[in-house]
Write a protein that holds these residues in place. Structure first.
Motif, mmCIF file in Angstrom:
data_model
loop_
_atom_site.group_PDB
_atom_site.id
_atom_site.type_symbol
_atom_site.label_atom_id
_atom_site.label_comp_id
_atom_site.label_asym_id
_atom_site.label_seq_id
_atom_site.Cartn_x
_atom_site.Cartn_y
_atom_site.Cartn_z
ATOM 1 N N GLN A 2 5.034 25.110 46.656
ATOM 2 C CA GLN A 2 6.168 25.718 47.332
ATOM 3 C C GLN A 2 6.345 27.191 46.981
ATOM 4 O O GLN A 2 7.389 27.769 47.285
ATOM 5 C CB GLN A 2 7.460 24.960 46.971
ATOM 6 C CG GLN A 2 7.634 23.650 47.713
ATOM 7 C CD GLN A 2 7.920 23.856 49.196
ATOM 8 O OE1 GLN A 2 8.139 24.971 49.643
ATOM 9 N NE2 GLN A 2 7.921 22.791 49.951
ATOM 10 N N ASP A 3 5.362 27.810 46.374
ATOM 11 C CA ASP A 3 5.513 29.181 45.894
ATOM 12 C C ASP A 3 4.340 30.050 46.326
ATOM 13 O O ASP A 3 3.426 30.323 45.544
ATOM 14 C CB ASP A 3 5.656 29.188 44.374
ATOM 15 C CG ASP A 3 6.912 28.491 43.921
ATOM 16 O OD1 ASP A 3 7.988 29.088 44.048
ATOM 17 O OD2 ASP A 3 6.823 27.349 43.461
ATOM 18 N N PRO A 4 4.364 30.528 47.582
ATOM 19 C CA PRO A 4 3.319 31.450 48.029
ATOM 20 C C PRO A 4 3.657 32.889 47.664
ATOM 21 O O PRO A 4 4.825 33.242 47.474
ATOM 22 C CB PRO A 4 3.344 31.263 49.549
ATOM 23 C CG PRO A 4 4.776 30.942 49.852
ATOM 24 C CD PRO A 4 5.301 30.162 48.656
ATOM 25 N N VAL A 5 2.634 33.690 47.558
ATOM 26 C CA VAL A 5 2.808 35.135 47.432
ATOM 27 C C VAL A 5 1.978 35.786 48.523
ATOM 28 O O VAL A 5 0.963 35.243 48.962
ATOM 29 C CB VAL A 5 2.389 35.659 46.046
ATOM 30 C CG1 VAL A 5 3.288 35.101 44.971
ATOM 31 C CG2 VAL A 5 0.932 35.325 45.749
ATOM 32 N N LYS A 32 -4.796 27.779 48.081
ATOM 33 C CA LYS A 32 -4.855 29.029 48.849
ATOM 34 C C LYS A 32 -4.803 28.744 50.340
ATOM 35 O O LYS A 32 -4.252 29.509 51.111
ATOM 36 C CB LYS A 32 -6.132 29.772 48.476
ATOM 37 C CG LYS A 32 -6.299 31.103 49.190
ATOM 38 C CD LYS A 32 -7.543 31.786 48.703
ATOM 39 C CE LYS A 32 -7.782 33.090 49.446
ATOM 40 N NZ LYS A 32 -8.972 33.783 48.987
ATOM 41 N N ARG A 33 -5.377 27.633 50.786
ATOM 42 C CA ARG A 33 -5.462 27.335 52.207
ATOM 43 C C ARG A 33 -4.732 26.048 52.582
ATOM 44 O O ARG A 33 -4.621 25.746 53.751
ATOM 45 C CB ARG A 33 -6.934 27.183 52.619
ATOM 46 C CG ARG A 33 -7.742 28.456 52.449
ATOM 47 C CD ARG A 33 -7.183 29.565 53.304
ATOM 48 N NE ARG A 33 -8.012 30.763 53.189
ATOM 49 C CZ ARG A 33 -8.721 31.247 54.198
ATOM 50 N NH1 ARG A 33 -8.702 30.676 55.362
ATOM 51 N NH2 ARG A 33 -9.417 32.354 54.031
ATOM 52 N N SER A 34 -4.265 25.278 51.624
ATOM 53 C CA SER A 34 -3.725 23.958 51.921
ATOM 54 C C SER A 34 -2.379 24.052 52.608
ATOM 55 O O SER A 34 -1.691 25.050 52.561
ATOM 56 C CB SER A 34 -3.587 23.153 50.630
ATOM 57 O OG SER A 34 -2.695 23.786 49.756
ATOM 58 N N ALA A 46 7.664 28.894 52.366
ATOM 59 C CA ALA A 46 6.303 28.360 52.384
ATOM 60 C C ALA A 46 5.767 28.215 53.796
ATOM 61 O O ALA A 46 4.578 28.449 54.049
ATOM 62 C CB ALA A 46 6.270 27.017 51.656
ATOM 63 N N ILE A 47 6.626 27.851 54.726
ATOM 64 C CA ILE A 47 6.153 27.642 56.087
ATOM 65 C C ILE A 47 5.713 28.945 56.720
ATOM 66 O O ILE A 47 4.742 28.989 57.500
ATOM 67 C CB ILE A 47 7.258 26.951 56.924
ATOM 68 C CG1 ILE A 47 6.686 26.432 58.234
ATOM 69 C CG2 ILE A 47 8.431 27.876 57.159
ATOM 70 C CD1 ILE A 47 5.676 25.349 58.051
ATOM 71 N N GLU A 48 6.381 30.054 56.392
ATOM 72 C CA GLU A 48 5.992 31.356 56.934
ATOM 73 C C GLU A 48 4.648 31.794 56.365
ATOM 74 O O GLU A 48 3.807 32.362 57.072
ATOM 75 C CB GLU A 48 7.064 32.398 56.626
ATOM 76 C CG GLU A 48 8.429 32.114 57.225
ATOM 77 C CD GLU A 48 8.431 32.251 58.739
ATOM 78 O OE1 GLU A 48 7.494 32.876 59.285
ATOM 79 O OE2 GLU A 48 9.361 31.730 59.371
ATOM 80 N N ALA A 49 4.441 31.544 55.091
ATOM 81 C CA ALA A 49 3.171 31.913 54.462
ATOM 82 C C ALA A 49 2.026 31.075 55.025
ATOM 83 O O ALA A 49 0.931 31.583 55.301
ATOM 84 C CB ALA A 49 3.274 31.731 52.952
#
Length: 855
Positions: free
Chosen positions: A155-158, A238-240, A172-175
């Motif tokens: 739940q923590d994208p950058v 990274k891609r999941s 997370a959905i936007e990332a």
């Protein structure tokens, strides 16, 4: 580059664009890739004549100008958001109309991109990239274009930018959408992809196939973001595909895009309203603190008039007086030495009232400087800068003995980039200034509204200095913003600088600090000590849904006043007020930037003694603390390292209506907590034999149910029946990667309830957590565990032994003082719980190795 486009309406518009290259004939969606050496080229352009949108699709064929070998590219130019660094920009195309031809290019109008094609995905990618980039499309320097999202945790994208920097967390959905669109723009299989918003409320990202064989990706609508999702995330983070919505305790943070006129007005409005409203709130708190101190003040005056000592009932009053006199003698000796040195007296050691038996220490001006207080006890401090994976620059203080360690030059102490746990190290364990064995590294994390200077305010009896002099390599970690808010891209006024809460502190700050300590020391693991909020961010980071791999870098986690469950203080009137107001009202009251930054202004303006006195009054009123067990002569010094800059979002997580204040737990909802309490009452009625039969029966039912076909109603019923009978470890927060825990609980703590956490471990709800030490100190309040005058005997010496007992490099390290007879802890051992009544507390060692079972 600059592109002048003339539309069919005759208007000419200036576009700031960058070409994106790929080594195939598909639409390029990643900036920053080096193009193959190209030479002459021919261009086939498509211009969308709509004034509001401008897209150019270019088919590029090359021959021999830049290098040998023909190659062909197809890429996109858009008025939206595609830039890259200057080294990848081709020559300026100049003025292009709908029909133009030059010796360098041929231009023709082709058909628009078909729906579902890679070209359409590329257009959607530009729109999504614009939403997540650092700067707006018309920015002259083209910095910080969003090109990729990396999921550090599910739940923590950058966001990774075109110039290699990082932007903080986004939903997370936007990332995930950014990554999907980028991948689809590079597809080669000819399958069309349609990106749609879900027509009905949905809590997952769904991929389907339509009647023509095209792929359809349905993203949840933004208004459905409050729903909980229980899907797991496997594979490459990274891609999941992430869970599309967060746990109820961690609702999605707001998404602030790049600077725009409307966003800037929006931020200014919040800063304006929050300045006056938060100042009024702070004024009410200060007045309340002063009003409640009237009674004790009159009692103190009455006792003085009655020839009584109002402080005689303090538990360490005699020791306070002794230490106060000792400090006065140290100052007198320091002044005599300074005077003797100034006048060149031959006898600079003239004795006055027996002061020769004390060392000379100068007066305390009460400053916010950890190095100053370290030098008072013969130590020193160097500051390292650490970059987190989302781009924040935070401070790491290294406490060292000048006789054993040479500080690094400033260049070597700068931040090293956002990557953590790379396996590299500055030096191997064993390299020291005097060729002694190295000290084992220990990282300390501070509490809410504090810095790690809180561990350095009691002279020799400060936890940081005590451990350093005992034989440990001490590192003091500070969370993001702190005294100096810094980020690789963002400025103080940018709301994205403050869009974080306790989860980002745990998932990003703690691993970055741990990684830097391992890099600087060369060890494989480090001991971790945390107080209050520091324990919370560690509990969150180690959870199996967050960053459980961090546990493999820790030898032990020592939790002081662990903050996992709320205490009765959460029900006070001013906390209820924050829980009642809506998130929008909270942001209107406290803003979307720093939480009441006026406190930091007063810190810099007020006399340190006035500020320390006022700080104690306010925090004592808010959190129900007293200074009965502290060295009162040092109290003003204690509040020089608090408060620090924290985000309004982090305080909303603690006190708002959605998170901790509502559920009264950091990793379990109030419904789960109630279910566990009910389960405890029911299972307490069963004896061990009957409980064992039930657990075996539940395992048997579940295994049979999981063998059934998917969707079978009987299977679902049997699963539900089994889950109702699952053992207590089925809802565990941690997996097998969790480090050993050691806990010191304050029995008189109204802010947090540490006994509930102990009960969770005692009753087997965390089968993978091995508790190597636990103690309840009944008379301690929340801060006594680090500031009490008897904390050295009650807490610090035990921490020293626990750190050495769990150390994984005992052969490489020097033995700390007082630990020669401490045996190594056996992680595989199963020891009986030993309970001892000592100083009103409880100590025991326990370990458990049951398998983790997730519901």
């Amino acid at each position: 580059m600059t592109l002048m486009a003339q539309h069919s309406d005759g208007a000419t518009r200036r576009m700031y664009l960058t070409c994106l290259f790929t080594s195939s004939t598909t639409i390029l969606s990643l900036s920053g890739l080096n193009p193959r050496p190209t030479s002459s080229f021919s261009l086939s352009l498509l211009i969308n004549a709509a004034p509001s949108e401008f897209c150019v699709f270019i088919s590029l064929s090359t021959q021999h100008l830049f290098g040998a070998g023909p190659c062909q590219y197809t890429f996109l130019l858009s008025s939206r958001n595609f830039w890259t660094s200057e080294q990848h920009q081709p020559a300026v195309l100049g003025r292009i109309s709908k029909r133009t031809s030059t010796t360098a290019m041929s231009v023709g109008v082709n058909k628009l991109p078909c729906e579902g094609s890679p070209e359409e995905a590329a257009v959607e990618f530009t729109h999504q990239s614009e939403k997540l980039s650092y700067q707006p499309p018309d920015s002259p320097d083209n910095r910080g274009v969003a090109v990729e999202a990396i999921f550090v945790a599910p739940q923590d994208p950058v966001i990774v930018t075109s110039d290699g920097n990082r932007l903080p967390a986004v939903p997370a959905i936007e990332a995930y959408k950014l990554n999907v669109l980028r991948d689809e723009a590079e597809r080669h299989d000819g399958v069309k992809v349609h990106v749609r918003e879900a027509s009905r409320p949905r809590d997952t990202v769904k991929e389907t196939e339509d009647s023509e064989g095209d792929r359809v990706l349905s993203f949840p609508r933004e208004e459905d973001g409050k729903k909980r999702n229980t899907d797991s995330t496997d594979g490459n983070l990274k891609r999941s595909m992430p869970p599309s919505h967060t746990h109820p305790l961690f609702p999605p943070l707001p998404l602030y895009g790049p600077s725009s006129r409307w966003r800037d007005i929006h931020c200014l409005l919040f800063r304006f309203t929050s300045f006056f409203l938060s100042l009024a709130f702070l004024g009410v708190i200060v007045l309340g603190a002063l009003f409640t101190s009237i009674g004790p003040t009159f009692q103190w005056i009455w006792k003085r008039l009655d020839n009584q000592d109002p402080d005689a009932d303090r538990p360490f009053y005699k020791e306070e007086i002794r230490r106060k006199h000792l400090r006065e003698r140290q100052v007198r000796r320091w002044r005599r030495r300074r005077s003797a040195s100034h006048f060149d007296h031959e006898d600079s050691e003239v004795n006055d009232e027996g002061d020769s038996d004390v060392k000379a220490v100068g007066p305390d001006p009460i400053v916010c400087d950890v190095g100053f207080y370290a030098r008072r006890v013969g130590l020193d401090v160097e500051t390292h800068l650490v970059e987190t994976e989302d781009g924040f620059i935070i401070e790491l203080w290294h406490v060292y003995d000048p006789e054993e360690y040479t500080p690094l030059p400033e260049e070597a102490r700068r931040h090293k980039g956002p990557d953590v746990f790379t396996g590299k190290a500055r030096r191997e364990p064993g390299q020291t200034k005097n060729e002694k064995k190295p000290k084992f590294p220990v990282l300390l994390m501070h509490g809410l509204l504090q810095s790690s200077g809180a561990y350095c305010v009691n002279d020799e009896d400060s936890l940081a200095f005590f451990l350093c002099k005992s034989g440990y390599d001490v590192w003091l970690g500070n969370n993001r913003c702190g005294f100096k808010p810094r980020h690789v891209l963002l400025e103080y006024s940018d709301p994205r600088m403050w869009c974080w809460n306790i989860r980002q502190m745990g998932v990003f700050d703690l691993p970055a600090l741990t990684s830097r300590v391992l890099y600087e020391t060369g060890f494989e693991k480090v001991g971790l000590i945390a107080h209050s909020q520091g324990t919370t961010q560690t509990f969150v980071a180690l959870a199996k849904e967050q960053r459980p791999d961090l546990g493999e870098k820790l030898t032990v986690f020592c939790a002081l006043a662990p903050a996992a469950y709320a205490g009765p203080l959460i029900g006070k009137m001013y906390f209820k007020f924050m829980r009642v107001i809506t998130p929008a009202m909270f942001r209107m009251l406290f803003g979307i930037h720093a939480f009441i930054p006026f406190m930091m202004t007063m810190h810099s303006l007020l006399n340190p003694r006035v500020y320390g006195w006022l700080g104690y009054k306010v925090f004592s009123f808010l959190f129900n603390w007293t200074d009965r067990r502290w060295d009162r002569d040092l109290k003003n010094r204690m509040f020089q390292f608090a408060p620090v800059y924290v985000s309004a979002e982090s305080m909303r997580w603690w006190l708002g209506r959605e998170c901790f204040a509502k559920h009264k737990c950091i990793l379990a909802t109030k419904e789960e907590s109630r279910a566990e309490e009910k389960e405890d009452r029911e299972l307490d009625k069963l004896d061990k034999e009957e409980r064992s039969r039930n657990e075996k029966k539940a395992d048997k039912i579940l295994k049979a149910a999981e063998r059934d076909m998917e969707g079978n109603k009987e299977s679902e019923k049997s699963k539900q029946a089994a889950r109702r009978m699952r053992p207590k470890g089925s809802r565990a927060w941690y997996n097998h990667q969790a480090p050993p825990f050691a806990l010191w609980v304050c029995g008189n703590d109204a802010l947090v309830d540490g006994t509930k956490l102990l009960r969770r471990f005692d009753r087997g709800r965390e089968p993978h957590v091995k508790v190597v030490h636990k103690k309840v100190i009944e008379e301690y309040e929340h801060l006594d565990v680090i500031w009490a005058m008897d904390a050295v005997d009650q807490v610090f010496k035990e921490i020293r032994e626990v750190l050495w007992k769990t150390c994984n490099a005992r052969d490489l390290c020097r033995v700390p003082e007082g630990c020669a007879d401490v045996p190594a802890w056996d992680p595989a051992g199963n020891e009986d719980i030993k309970k001892e009544e000592e100083d009103g507390g409880m100590e025991s060692d326990s370990s458990s190795g049951d398998e983790d079972e997730s519901s």
